[in-house]
Enzyme design. Structure first.
Site, PDB file in Angstrom:
ATOM      1  N   ASP A  48      32.706  52.784   1.349  1.00 46.42           N
ATOM      2  CA  ASP A  48      33.028  51.690   2.238  1.00 46.42           C
ATOM      3  C   ASP A  48      33.425  52.190   3.613  1.00 46.42           C
ATOM      4  O   ASP A  48      33.951  53.288   3.749  1.00 46.42           O
ATOM      5  CB  ASP A  48      34.192  50.909   1.648  1.00 46.42           C
ATOM      6  CG  ASP A  48      33.836  49.458   1.506  1.00 46.42           C
ATOM      7  OD1 ASP A  48      33.665  49.009   0.379  1.00 46.42           O
ATOM      8  OD2 ASP A  48      33.731  48.792   2.551  1.00 46.42           O
TER       9      ASP A  48
ATOM     10  N   LYS B  66      39.555  50.620  -7.707  1.00 40.51           N
ATOM     11  CA  LYS B  66      39.448  49.694  -8.852  1.00 40.51           C
ATOM     12  C   LYS B  66      39.420  50.459 -10.188  1.00 40.51           C
ATOM     13  O   LYS B  66      39.594  49.888 -11.242  1.00 40.51           O
ATOM     14  CB  LYS B  66      38.151  48.874  -8.747  1.00 40.51           C
ATOM     15  CG  LYS B  66      38.209  47.764  -7.709  1.00 40.51           C
ATOM     16  CD  LYS B  66      37.306  46.588  -8.058  1.00 40.51           C
ATOM     17  CE  LYS B  66      35.860  46.845  -8.304  1.00 40.51           C
ATOM     18  NZ  LYS B  66      34.933  47.430  -7.443  1.00 40.51           N
TER      19      LYS B  66
ATOM     20  N   LYS C  18      28.539  50.388  -0.539  1.00 35.19           N
ATOM     21  CA  LYS C  18      29.622  49.458  -0.201  1.00 35.19           C
ATOM     22  C   LYS C  18      30.297  48.937  -1.479  1.00 35.19           C
ATOM     23  O   LYS C  18      29.639  48.808  -2.509  1.00 35.19           O
ATOM     24  CB  LYS C  18      28.965  48.305   0.562  1.00 35.19           C
ATOM     25  CG  LYS C  18      29.834  47.179   0.963  1.00 35.19           C
ATOM     26  CD  LYS C  18      28.954  46.135   1.656  1.00 35.19           C
ATOM     27  CE  LYS C  18      29.697  44.819   1.825  1.00 35.19           C
ATOM     28  NZ  LYS C  18      29.854  44.072   0.586  1.00 35.19           N
TER      29      LYS C  18
ATOM     30  N   LYS D 190      27.559  49.674  -7.666  1.00 37.91           N
ATOM     31  CA  LYS D 190      27.460  51.137  -7.856  1.00 37.91           C
ATOM     32  C   LYS D 190      27.900  51.558  -9.251  1.00 37.91           C
ATOM     33  O   LYS D 190      27.269  52.379  -9.878  1.00 37.91           O
ATOM     34  CB  LYS D 190      28.413  51.858  -6.900  1.00 37.91           C
ATOM     35  CG  LYS D 190      27.836  52.347  -5.645  1.00 37.91           C
ATOM     36  CD  LYS D 190      28.886  53.035  -4.810  1.00 37.91           C
ATOM     37  CE  LYS D 190      30.058  52.217  -4.423  1.00 37.91           C
ATOM     38  NZ  LYS D 190      31.130  51.861  -5.240  1.00 37.91           N
TER      39      LYS D 190
END
Ligand code: SF4
Length: 274
Positions: free
Chosen positions: A125, A40, A9, A14
């Site tokens: 996600d 990101k 998620k 991560k």
């Protein structure tokens, strides 16, 4: 060549785990390529000492695929780890996996998809329609689920597990579940919960990463823990994880068994109490 992928998620850690894992693997004199796939695009930032490297998707948009060279997309980071950021769509606009697949194809075309270990850092996600693509296309061969004891993190991990289970029904399975990595949020009962989750999905706990202030301190200093505090206990945690992953050879016949929503809730209720 080992092709491992860390899925989990958003916000679960991560990228931090991937970067520290790559750094620990590089200490073994292995040639490492880390590819981040997250809108990101900060997967490789600590390996690049805070530098934001351009994303493949942005470059494709700006220059056109035919005009991109290896130097445009592959950057040399800490300990010569080669770093790539696939990029992604604007928030709220799923790319259905196009970002990461375009990146793989481009790297293949440039002959840049090589190394002893390729570490993929992929956002798994629920909102990302494309997270199964690297598995489906055979790039993410060994999948590690990064989670904490937080219910939504486990929910996302279980969803990824469902994707692996679905893909493993193919006549020629393209990916296997390597294990579960617990990136601790210091939640009560977390080790028990995540260990039992791993067992229930027919896997194992590959590593437990304790929450540590040194991770945050290293990050504000734009380095991985391995580089900023190589003598720390936390650096050893990542070294142990790297060792474990290098020694893991998941059995393709061992299929994951994702939980139903009821089973997941019952499991969480057992450990998460007022
Ligand atoms: S939608 Fe999925 S595949 Fe696309 S950039 Fe986001 S995480 Fe990567």
């Amino acid at each position: 060549m080992k092709q491992i992928a860390l899925y989990g998620k958003g916000g679960i850690g991560k990228s931090t785990t991937s970067a520290n894992l790559s750094a620990a693997l590089s200490e073994k004199s292995l040639d490492i390529l880390q590819i981040g796939c997250d809108p990101k695009h900060d997967s490789t930032r600590m390996l690049m000492h805070g530098q934001w490297i351009p994303t493949v998707l942005d470059l494709v948009r700006e220059k056109g695929e035919g005009n991109i060279t290896t130097e445009d997309v592959v950057f040399s980071g800490y300990n010569n780890i080669r770093c790539v950021e696939a990029g992604g769509p604007e928030p709220g606009v799923g790319c259905a996996g196009r970002g990461i697949i375009a990146t793989f194809q481009l790297l293949e075309k440039l002959d840049a998809l090589y190394g002893d270990v390729i570490v993929y850092d992929v956002l798994g996600d629920v909102v990302c329609g494309g997270f199964a693509m690297p598995m489906r296309e055979g790039y993410a061969r060994e999948v590690y689920l990064v989670t904490s004891g937080d219910f939504m993190a486990l929910y996302a991990a279980n969803n990824i597990c469902k994707a692996i289970a679905r893909l493993s029904k193919r006549s020629k399975p393209c990916c296997t579940l390597g294990g579960v990595i617990c990136n601790s949020q210091n939640i009560e009962g977390e080790l028990g919960l995540v260990s039992e989750f791993a067992e229930k999905i027919n896997s194992e706990l590959t590593g437990f990463i304790p929450r540590s202030q040194i991770v945050r301190v290293s990050e504000v200093n734009k380095k991985t823990v391995l580089e900023y505090a190589p003598e720390s206990e936390q650096a050893d945690v990542y070294r142990k994880l790297a060792e474990k992953i290098m020694n893991t050879n998941p059995d393709p016949d061992k299929k994951p068994t994702p939980l139903s929503m009821d089973e997941l809730e019952t499991l969480a209720q057992k450990y998460i109490k007022a």
